[in-house]
Design an enzyme around this catalytic site. Structure first.
Site, short mmCIF file in Angstrom:
data_model
loop_
_atom_site.label_atom_id
_atom_site.label_comp_id
_atom_site.label_asym_id
_atom_site.label_seq_id
_atom_site.Cartn_x
_atom_site.Cartn_y
_atom_site.Cartn_z
N ARG A 42 49.99 31.51 43.10
CA ARG A 42 51.04 32.39 42.58
C ARG A 42 51.97 31.54 41.72
O ARG A 42 52.33 30.45 42.12
CB ARG A 42 51.85 32.99 43.73
CG ARG A 42 51.12 34.06 44.51
CD ARG A 42 51.01 35.34 43.69
NE ARG A 42 50.26 36.38 44.40
CZ ARG A 42 48.94 36.53 44.31
NH1 ARG A 42 48.24 35.70 43.57
NH2 ARG A 42 48.35 37.50 44.96
N GLU B 275 53.72 40.14 35.50
CA GLU B 275 52.38 40.36 34.95
C GLU B 275 52.30 41.71 34.25
O GLU B 275 52.71 42.71 34.85
CB GLU B 275 51.33 40.29 36.06
CG GLU B 275 51.19 38.88 36.62
CD GLU B 275 50.00 38.72 37.56
OE1 GLU B 275 49.35 39.72 37.91
OE2 GLU B 275 49.73 37.57 37.95
N HIS C 37 45.07 36.54 35.46
CA HIS C 37 44.89 36.79 36.89
C HIS C 37 43.42 37.12 37.20
O HIS C 37 43.10 38.20 37.70
CB HIS C 37 45.81 37.92 37.37
CG HIS C 37 46.10 37.85 38.85
ND1 HIS C 37 47.27 38.28 39.41
CD2 HIS C 37 45.36 37.38 39.90
CE1 HIS C 37 47.25 38.09 40.72
NE2 HIS C 37 46.08 37.55 41.05
N1 LIG Z 1 44.26 34.07 41.36
C1 LIG Z 1 43.70 34.93 42.17
O1 LIG Z 1 43.13 35.93 41.76
C2 LIG Z 1 43.74 34.67 43.64
C3 LIG Z 1 44.85 34.12 44.20
N2 LIG Z 1 44.90 33.89 45.55
C4 LIG Z 1 46.14 33.30 46.06
O2 LIG Z 1 45.86 31.96 46.48
C5 LIG Z 1 46.78 31.58 47.51
C6 LIG Z 1 46.00 30.95 48.66
O3 LIG Z 1 45.10 31.87 49.24
P1 LIG Z 1 44.31 31.49 50.58
O4 LIG Z 1 43.82 30.10 50.49
O5 LIG Z 1 43.33 32.57 50.83
O6 LIG Z 1 45.49 31.59 51.63
P2 LIG Z 1 45.64 30.75 52.99
O7 LIG Z 1 46.68 31.44 53.79
O8 LIG Z 1 44.29 30.50 53.61
O9 LIG Z 1 46.21 29.34 52.50
C7 LIG Z 1 47.53 29.09 52.13
C8 LIG Z 1 47.87 27.68 52.59
O10 LIG Z 1 49.12 27.31 52.05
C9 LIG Z 1 49.81 26.57 53.05
N3 LIG Z 1 51.24 26.59 52.76
C10 LIG Z 1 52.12 27.63 52.87
N4 LIG Z 1 53.36 27.23 52.53
C11 LIG Z 1 53.26 25.90 52.21
C12 LIG Z 1 54.21 24.92 51.80
N5 LIG Z 1 55.49 25.25 51.64
N6 LIG Z 1 53.75 23.66 51.58
C13 LIG Z 1 52.44 23.34 51.74
N7 LIG Z 1 51.50 24.22 52.14
C14 LIG Z 1 51.91 25.49 52.35
C15 LIG Z 1 49.45 27.30 54.33
O11 LIG Z 1 49.64 26.46 55.45
C16 LIG Z 1 47.97 27.56 54.11
O12 LIG Z 1 47.15 26.48 54.55
C17 LIG Z 1 47.53 32.88 47.87
O13 LIG Z 1 48.78 32.86 47.20
C18 LIG Z 1 46.68 33.97 47.32
O14 LIG Z 1 47.45 35.09 47.04
C19 LIG Z 1 43.84 34.14 46.37
C20 LIG Z 1 42.70 34.69 45.86
C21 LIG Z 1 42.58 35.04 44.46
O1 LIG Z 2 43.87 38.00 46.46
C1 LIG Z 2 44.83 37.56 45.80
O2 LIG Z 2 45.82 37.01 46.31
C2 LIG Z 2 44.84 37.73 44.34
O3 LIG Z 2 45.73 37.25 43.70
C3 LIG Z 2 43.81 38.56 43.70
O4 LIG Z 2 44.48 39.59 43.02
P1 LIG Z 2 43.67 40.87 42.48
O5 LIG Z 2 43.09 41.53 43.72
O6 LIG Z 2 42.60 40.36 41.58
O7 LIG Z 2 44.69 41.72 41.80
#
Ligand SMILES: NC(=O)C1=CN([C@@H]2O[C@H](COP(=O)(O)OP(=O)(O)OC[C@H]3O[C@@H](n4cnc5c(N)ncnc54)[C@H](O)[C@@H]3O)[C@@H](O)[C@H]2O)C=CC1
Ligand SMILES: O=C(O)C(=O)COP(=O)(O)O
Length: 550
Positions: A278, A287, A306
């Site tokens: 994010r 966005e 995104h």
């Molecule tokens: N660009 C996209 O389309 C996508 C974006 N995402 C985003 O990616 C991010 C991660 O997703 P996941 O790995 O599935 O989540 P997750 O919950 O498995 O991992 C997040 C990690 O960040 C750590 N964390 C939280 N606050 C922290 C801090 N202040 N300092 C250090 N570490 C910290 C947590 O302990 C956790 O290990 C989320 O923001 C999610 O929304 C996920 C999928 C697709």
């Molecule tokens: O799963 C997330 O956190 C994402 O950012 C993916 O976003 P989207 O479902 O592609 O709009």
């Protein structure tokens, strides 16, 4: 002198065989502090006397015992026909198939919807919950980040939020790696340049990834997938020496703007930052970003709209994951991916089921005992609730959130129009100034049914106005076992009349006759009339009594 005993139960007195009890039996007591009169009827004098007798009359089994799935069962019940699910963004076909089998039709108006499924593009704000007018039961986020859902508002409105946290992990990690490679080799810029008819080989000389240091911030599902594709050094070393930094932390107050002037001052000159979590590069604070955004337009920045989760595989995956979670929630199951309600494993839930009923009934019973006539005004006057759990389980293993929620439900619902469920119970308690404290006791000797019955007075009806009720589950049925320090034993089904009386023979018969005259069968019947209740109150030996709806 007066004495106490449990033999004064009118009607059913089911004493179960200890062998039939579940191995991990909970003893459960709730004590309430209130200045309000503890009983209806002629209470004050009798209360200060502090002696007498409690008898319990079970007068009806007409009310079915409530369900065990507090979180959303009423959601399903409210929707006798097929519920309506609004899918506000493009969702994979396989997920839509799951929903079509379950839902009526997609609908544009939230107040007509039981569930809403979104991706990141829909802001599910407080206004959405307000507009839903209480109908919306589940919000499903077909992806990970729930920063576009107002969780506080969802909780206040008792709306469950579920996400699909696993199906797009690899897609996001791969996109991170893709961005890293693209950035290292100026792929996007070179492509744009060629499309503009240029051939600038010297301008787009890149850097190799081999031998470079990568810092992964946010070592969760996506971050660790990225790390598997790279060779890492320790975090501390990495942050100061990294050539690449890959961000995978959720957007929270601590991670927002984590890359600010101060952080940039610490990183290595020329560091390349990839963000598929994010903030920027694949995802943006706003966005879509403004088309003149300096960040987007900067020649050193590679941006994608995104796209992290946008692969065919990931979208099929999140669609199925979220559709199943939403259907499950509408069916009253506790979703494993619930974001704003406790996740409870199925085996724990089935073990807790009878205690869930017991907890709600004790709450209902106690609030009626404590509240007296002030209930009519819609407030119980209760400020503090102490819940004690006694269990043969290790107290550290005891997850009491469901039971606490059910006690709250039992206390709040009889005196208000608030609907309490597992999602909003703690919020509701807090909002109503209900201080709930919990105590966990280790029950030695295993089966609590083996413990000798306690029947001595303590100070339940003390000057400080504490009323205590206690119950157990016997043979799967919740039982009331103490009122104050009076030992009683009556199953918590149907309604109850509690009487405290001078200990003299014939009292059960007298009360029974009065009920019989009004055609009130102690086992099958409805609520006694006001007249009948006042006749019970007129029996001279009866010091106080209360009719309780369970
Ligand atoms: N660009 C996209 O389309 C996508 C974006 N995402 C985003 O990616 C991010 C991660 O997703 P996941 O790995 O599935 O989540 P997750 O919950 O498995 O991992 C997040 C990690 O960040 C750590 N964390 C939280 N606050 C922290 C801090 N202040 N300092 C250090 N570490 C910290 C947590 O302990 C956790 O290990 C989320 O923001 C999610 O929304 C996920 C999928 C697709
Ligand atoms: O799963 C997330 O956190 C994402 O950012 C993916 O976003 P989207 O479902 O592609 O709009």
């Amino acid at each position: 002198m007066d004495s106490l005993s449990a033999r004064t139960i009118i009607g059913r007195a089911a004493i179960s065989s200890p062998a039939l009890l579940p191995p991990q039996c909970l003893k459960f007591s709730v004590s309430f502090r209130s200045a309000a009169a503890p009983f209806l009827g002629r209470s004050a004098g009798a209360r200060s006397a502090g002696v007498g007798r409690i008898s319990c009359a079970a007068v009806s089994v007409s009310t079915p015992v409530g369900g065990t799935d507090a979180a959303v069962s009423s959601a399903a019940a409210a929707v006798a026909s097929k519920p309506t699910v609004l899918v506000s963004e493009k969702l994979g076909e396989a997920g839509l198939e799951v929903l079509r089998g379950f839902a009526n039709e997609l609908c544009a108006k939230i107040s007509l919807c039981d569930a809403l499924i979104v991706r990141s593009g829909t802001k599910v704000s407080r206004e959405v919950f307000e507009a839903a007018k209480g109908r919306l039961k589940v919000v499903g986020r077909a992806g990970v980040g729930i920063d576009n859902v107002d969780l506080q508002a969802a909780t206040e409105f008792g709306c469950l939020v579920v996400n699909a946290p696993t199906a797009n992990t690899v897609a996001a990690a791969e996109h991170g790696i893709a961005l890293m490679s693209a950035m290292a080799r100026n792929v996007a810029q070179a492509d744009a340049s060629m499309k503009a008819g240029k051939w600038q080989r010297n301008k787009f000389v890149g850097v190799s990834l081999v031998g470079k240091t990568l810092a992964v911030l946010g070592f969760g599902k996506v971050g660790s997938e990225v790390a598997r594709r790279a060779k890492l050094v320790s975090f501390d070393e990495a942050i100061a020496t990294s050539d690449f930094i890959s961000l995978h932390m959720p957007l929270t107050p601590t991670t927002a703007k984590i890359f600010n002037d101060e952080t940039f001052a610490k990183v290595k000159k020329g560091v390349r930052i990839v963000n598929v979590a994010r903030a920027a590069l694949d995802v943006f604070t706003e966005e879509p970003p403004h088309k003149d955004s300096p960040l987007v337009q900067h020649p050193n920045v590679t941006v994608t709209p995104h796209l992290g989760a946008s692969t065919v595989e990931a979208q099929e995956g999140v669609a199925i994951e979220i559709a199943e979670a939403v259907v499950g929630a509408l069916n009253g199951e506790l979703a494993a991916t619930a974001v704003n309600a406790p996740m409870v494993p199925a085996e724990v839930l089935s073990e807790l089921a009878p205690y869930v009923v017991l907890a709600e009934k004790l709450g209902r019973l106690a609030v009626q005992l404590v509240a007296g006539r002030s209930m009519v005004a819609g407030r119980s006057g209760i400020k503090g609730v102490k819940i004690s759990y006694a269990s043969a389980r290790n107290p550290d293993d005891l997850d009491t959130r469901i039971l606490r929620a059910m006690v709250t439900k039992g206390i709040v619902e009889p005196v208000s129009s608030v609907f309490v469920n597992l999602v909003n119970a703690d919020f509701t308690a807090k909002q109503r100034g209900l201080r709930i404290t919990e105590e966990r006791h280790f029950l030695h000797g295993g089966n609590p049914a083996d413990a000798p019955p306690r029947s001595r007075f303590a100070s339940a009806l003390s000057d400080s106005g504490e009323v205590r009720v206690e119950g157990r589950v016997k043979d799967g049925i919740p039982h009331l076992t103490h009122v104050g320090s009076f030992a009683v034993d009556v199953s918590l089904e149907g309604n109850l009349i509690l009487c405290r009386q001078v200990d003299q023979p014939g009292m059960i018969g007298r009360v029974g006759n009065i009920l019989g005259d009004d055609n009130v069968n102690v086992n099958y019947m409805s609520e006694p009339s006001k007249d009948t209740l006042s006749k019970i109150g007129d029996v001279p030996a009866i010091q106080e009594f209360v009719f309780l709806k369970l």
